[in-house]
Scaffold this active site. Structure first.
Site, PDB file in Angstrom:
ATOM      1  N   LYS A 175     -59.270 -39.860   8.675  1.00 14.24           N
ATOM      2  CA  LYS A 175     -58.597 -40.645   7.639  1.00 14.24           C
ATOM      3  C   LYS A 175     -59.659 -41.357   6.810  1.00 14.24           C
ATOM      4  O   LYS A 175     -60.237 -42.354   7.244  1.00 14.24           O
ATOM      5  CB  LYS A 175     -57.641 -41.671   8.253  1.00 14.24           C
ATOM      6  CG  LYS A 175     -56.901 -42.468   7.188  1.00 14.24           C
ATOM      7  CD  LYS A 175     -56.787 -43.911   7.607  1.00 14.24           C
ATOM      8  CE  LYS A 175     -56.524 -44.920   6.527  1.00 14.24           C
ATOM      9  NZ  LYS A 175     -57.199 -44.849   5.265  1.00 14.24           N
ATOM     10  N   GLY A 227     -65.567 -50.314   9.304  1.00  8.62           N
ATOM     11  CA  GLY A 227     -64.777 -51.111   8.364  1.00  8.62           C
ATOM     12  C   GLY A 227     -64.863 -52.581   8.707  1.00  8.62           C
ATOM     13  O   GLY A 227     -65.848 -53.033   9.305  1.00  8.62           O
ATOM     14  N   SER A 228     -63.801 -53.301   8.381  1.00  6.84           N
ATOM     15  CA  SER A 228     -63.867 -54.757   8.488  1.00  6.84           C
ATOM     16  C   SER A 228     -63.738 -55.226   9.940  1.00  6.84           C
ATOM     17  O   SER A 228     -63.163 -54.536  10.794  1.00  6.84           O
ATOM     18  CB  SER A 228     -62.761 -55.394   7.645  1.00  6.84           C
ATOM     19  OG  SER A 228     -61.533 -55.261   8.313  1.00  6.84           O
ATOM     20  N   GLY A 232     -61.175 -53.927  12.858  1.00 10.10           N
ATOM     21  CA  GLY A 232     -61.832 -53.458  14.084  1.00 10.10           C
ATOM     22  C   GLY A 232     -61.275 -54.154  15.315  1.00 10.10           C
ATOM     23  O   GLY A 232     -61.048 -53.519  16.354  1.00 10.10           O
ATOM     24  N   GLU A 249     -67.874 -50.138  14.086  1.00  6.88           N
ATOM     25  CA  GLU A 249     -69.016 -50.509  13.257  1.00  6.88           C
ATOM     26  C   GLU A 249     -68.491 -51.443  12.182  1.00  6.88           C
ATOM     27  O   GLU A 249     -67.765 -51.005  11.298  1.00  6.88           O
ATOM     28  CB  GLU A 249     -69.574 -49.220  12.634  1.00  6.88           C
ATOM     29  CG  GLU A 249     -71.007 -49.297  12.288  1.00  6.88           C
ATOM     30  CD  GLU A 249     -71.815 -49.783  13.465  1.00  6.88           C
ATOM     31  OE1 GLU A 249     -72.270 -50.934  13.387  1.00  6.88           O
ATOM     32  OE2 GLU A 249     -71.974 -49.051  14.453  1.00  6.88           O
ATOM     33  N   CYS A 283     -72.821 -52.355   4.900  1.00  2.00           N
ATOM     34  CA  CYS A 283     -72.778 -53.236   6.077  1.00  2.00           C
ATOM     35  C   CYS A 283     -74.190 -53.661   6.442  1.00  2.00           C
ATOM     36  O   CYS A 283     -74.380 -54.648   7.142  1.00  2.00           O
ATOM     37  CB  CYS A 283     -72.050 -52.573   7.230  1.00  2.00           C
ATOM     38  SG  CYS A 283     -72.679 -50.963   7.607  1.00  2.00           S
ATOM     39  N   GLU A 384     -69.616 -62.421   5.656  1.00  2.84           N
ATOM     40  CA  GLU A 384     -69.972 -61.217   4.903  1.00  2.84           C
ATOM     41  C   GLU A 384     -69.267 -61.234   3.552  1.00  2.84           C
ATOM     42  O   GLU A 384     -68.041 -61.307   3.490  1.00  2.84           O
ATOM     43  CB  GLU A 384     -69.570 -59.961   5.688  1.00  2.84           C
ATOM     44  CG  GLU A 384     -70.052 -58.696   5.009  1.00  2.84           C
ATOM     45  CD  GLU A 384     -69.748 -57.435   5.815  1.00  2.84           C
ATOM     46  OE1 GLU A 384     -68.604 -57.271   6.255  1.00  2.84           O
ATOM     47  OE2 GLU A 384     -70.677 -56.615   5.989  1.00  2.84           O
TER      48      GLU A 384
HETATM   49  C1  UN1 Z   1     -72.817 -48.642   6.010  1.00  2.19           C
HETATM   50  O1  UN1 Z   1     -72.972 -49.461   5.100  1.00  2.19           O
HETATM   51  O2  UN1 Z   1     -71.718 -48.517   6.597  1.00  2.19           O
HETATM   52  O3  UN1 Z   1     -78.964 -47.811   6.331  1.00  2.19           O
HETATM   53  C2  UN1 Z   1     -73.894 -47.707   6.474  1.00  2.19           C
HETATM   54  C3  UN1 Z   1     -78.167 -47.799   5.419  1.00  2.19           C
HETATM   55  C4  UN1 Z   1     -77.323 -46.550   5.214  1.00  2.19           C
HETATM   56  C5  UN1 Z   1     -76.054 -46.636   6.016  1.00  2.19           C
HETATM   57  C6  UN1 Z   1     -75.187 -47.799   5.727  1.00  2.19           C
HETATM   58  N1  UN1 Z   1     -78.092 -45.408   5.596  1.00  2.19           N
HETATM   59  O4  UN1 Z   1     -77.992 -48.736   4.674  1.00  2.19           O
END
Ligand code: UN1
Length: 494
Positions: A175, A227-228, A232, A249, A283, A384
């Protein structure tokens, strides 16, 4: 009429059972409609899970290196389509074309890496306590995996999950984010064109209802989510109650520590890329700059001068360095945090407003924003923001820097700029994060290295690298007794 797209279930392109759709637009050119996508319901999830379950029977029995061959071909197809795919990704989610090319490259690297891993998938052979007995561990696939991803890496991150999952013999229901359905669809199309058998990856478009149905589906054996933090937590609750394996993550508040001996030109390049790359919507984005007081003023001046000159616009236009944020909600959230920062008493040294004028009025643009005078307790130093906003915190020692770096609920990425090798090595151990860069910004993870965070960023799993293969397999311990008599392990040894 906007183009209408479908789900992909059991080898067939299908509308949502309800026939409902949602609209996907270009965040940089809001009147450019990318398409209409199925607004799926739990019924569609059910069909997809059942297709994945059927495919699992044959896919899981294929020799792993044969699965690897298909992954290698997927890598080839993505390589051929890199430019066109990148164009469509930029159109849909906004980051500049050179960045979406990088996103596809990350998927290509992940494909070839996962393909190579199908010839390893190591277990262990271990001495037995007893004579004429052989001990080993082997890996078995888990079953059907639910993959739920964000829009900011609409190709790379789904492949971080799906490639190792299918390399290990699992099948997938995918998804994509409702903000990047087209990229998700084009990715699945590449799988099909590379010869992935039907049912191995199934695509179900839609909103949170689809994700929730996937997570709680009794025939989905494991879930991988990016995601958030809030979503999560809800996913973890459901998976916990159902005894499902889950990899999460989530958020970050990634610090860059700059010591007084750092090479400031190098630091400047790192900040621009770490804080404003992907419009700060990673992230791993550098969102806190923790700077030694002796270089603070000089670095802030250098930064503001350089960041003012970043070219903002539609990422498929030549020369654009920073794109929009993803949608109207993101505008509200980021602009809300800018107000919060002002109310908390921080100083807006740069930006702080929507970027407007000409073509920019047709998109979700925000100026690169730098707050100075930030203290560790402010919300803009702890939460964040997921936008082009950098909080600068002044420090007077390494110990203070690390104490601030660690004083947040998240722990994904981190960085330190120093020429002092002792401090660099101390930071590798002292910073509470899953990733530490020395003399580089907080972004730029490589496909064959473990990726993930500590504290509220994750739940202990890693994506990428060799560790993700542990997530997508169950270990089976095997004992072969060729002594020809009953041996009772501990009983025989007493
Ligand atoms: C993300 O923002 O979910 O190292 C992953 C990095 C990228 C991956 C980011 N290769 O910023």
């Amino acid at each position: 009429m906007a183009k209408r797209f479908q789900n992909y279930i059991g080898g067939k392109w299908l509308d949502a059972a309800s026939d409902a759709t949602f609209t996907d637009i270009n965040p940089a050119v809001n009147d450019d409609v990318v398409g209409e996508f199925p607004l799926s319901t739990p019924d569609d999830v059910d069909s997809a899970v059942s297709a994945a379950r059927t495919a699992f029977a044959t896919w899981s029995r294929l020799p792993a290196p044969e699965r690897g061959e298909i992954l290698r071909r997927i890598g080839d197809v993505l390589t051929e389509r890199k430019d066109e795919l990148a164009f469509e990704m930029t159109r849909e989610m906004g980051k500049p074309h050179f960045e979406t090319r990088g996103d596809v490259q990350e998927a290509i690297d992940t494909a070839y890496y996962a393909a190579s891993e199908t010839r390893r998938m190591f277990g262990h052979t271990v001495p037995s306590e007893l004579p004429n007995k052989f001990n080993m561990s082997i890996r078995r696939p888990i079953g059907v995996i639910g993959v739920i991803t964000a829009w900011n890496f609409p190709v790379a991150v789904p492949t971080w999950k799906m490639f190792p999952a299918i390399a290990c013999g699992n099948t997938v229901v995918f998804k994509p984010s409702e903000d990047a359905p087209h990229s998700g669809m084009l990715l699945v199309k590449a799988f099909i064109d590379a010869g992935l058998p039907k049912g191995v990856v199934n695509l179900v478009q839609g909103a949170g209802e689809v994700g929730a149905a996937l997570v709680s589906h009794p025939d989905v054996n494991a879930v991988s989510f990016t995601g958030s933090t809030d979503t999560g937590a809800r996913i973890a609750e459901t998976c916990g109650a159902m005894h499902k394996r889950v990899s999460l993550e989530m958020g970050g508040k990634n610090p860059m520590i700059v010591m007084d001996d750092a090479d400031l030109d190098l630091v400047l390049d790192g900040i621009l890329w770490g804080a404003f790359g992907t419009t700060g919507q990673r992230c791993t984005a550098t969102s806190r700059l923790i700077v030694h007081e002796d270089v603070h003023d000089k670095l802030v001046d250098m930064l503001c001068e350089a960041a003012t000159n970043l070219t903002i616009g539609y990422g498929n236009d030549a020369g654009v360095e920073m794109g929009p944020v993803i949608n109207e909600k993101a505008i509200d959230k980021v602009m809300g945090y800018i107000e919060i920062g002002k109310d908390e008493g921080a100083t807006v040294r740069l930006g702080g407003k929507r970027a407007t004028g000409g073509k920019l009025d047709n998109g979700f643009f925000i100026q690169p924003t730098v707050f100075t005078g930030v203290s560790r307790h402010m919300r803009i130093a702890r939460e964040e923001i997921f936008g082009p906003v950098l909080s600068v915190i002044k420090i007077s020692s390494y110990d203070e820097a690390v104490s601030i770096a660690n004083d947040v609920p998240f722990g994904l990425s981190s960085s330190i700029y120093t020429r002092d090798v002792a401090l660099a090595f101390r930071a590798m151990h002292d910073i509470e994060a899953g990733i530490t860069y020395v003399n580089g910004p907080t972004i730029g993870a490589e496909a064959h290295m473990p990726f993930g965070g500590v504290k509220q960023t994750g739940n202990g799993h890693r994506e990428g690298g060799w560790e993700v293969f542990d997530f997508y397999t169950e270990t089976k311990t095997v004992y072969v007794d060729y002594s020809g008599k009953l041996q009772k392990a501990q009983i025989d040894n007493t």
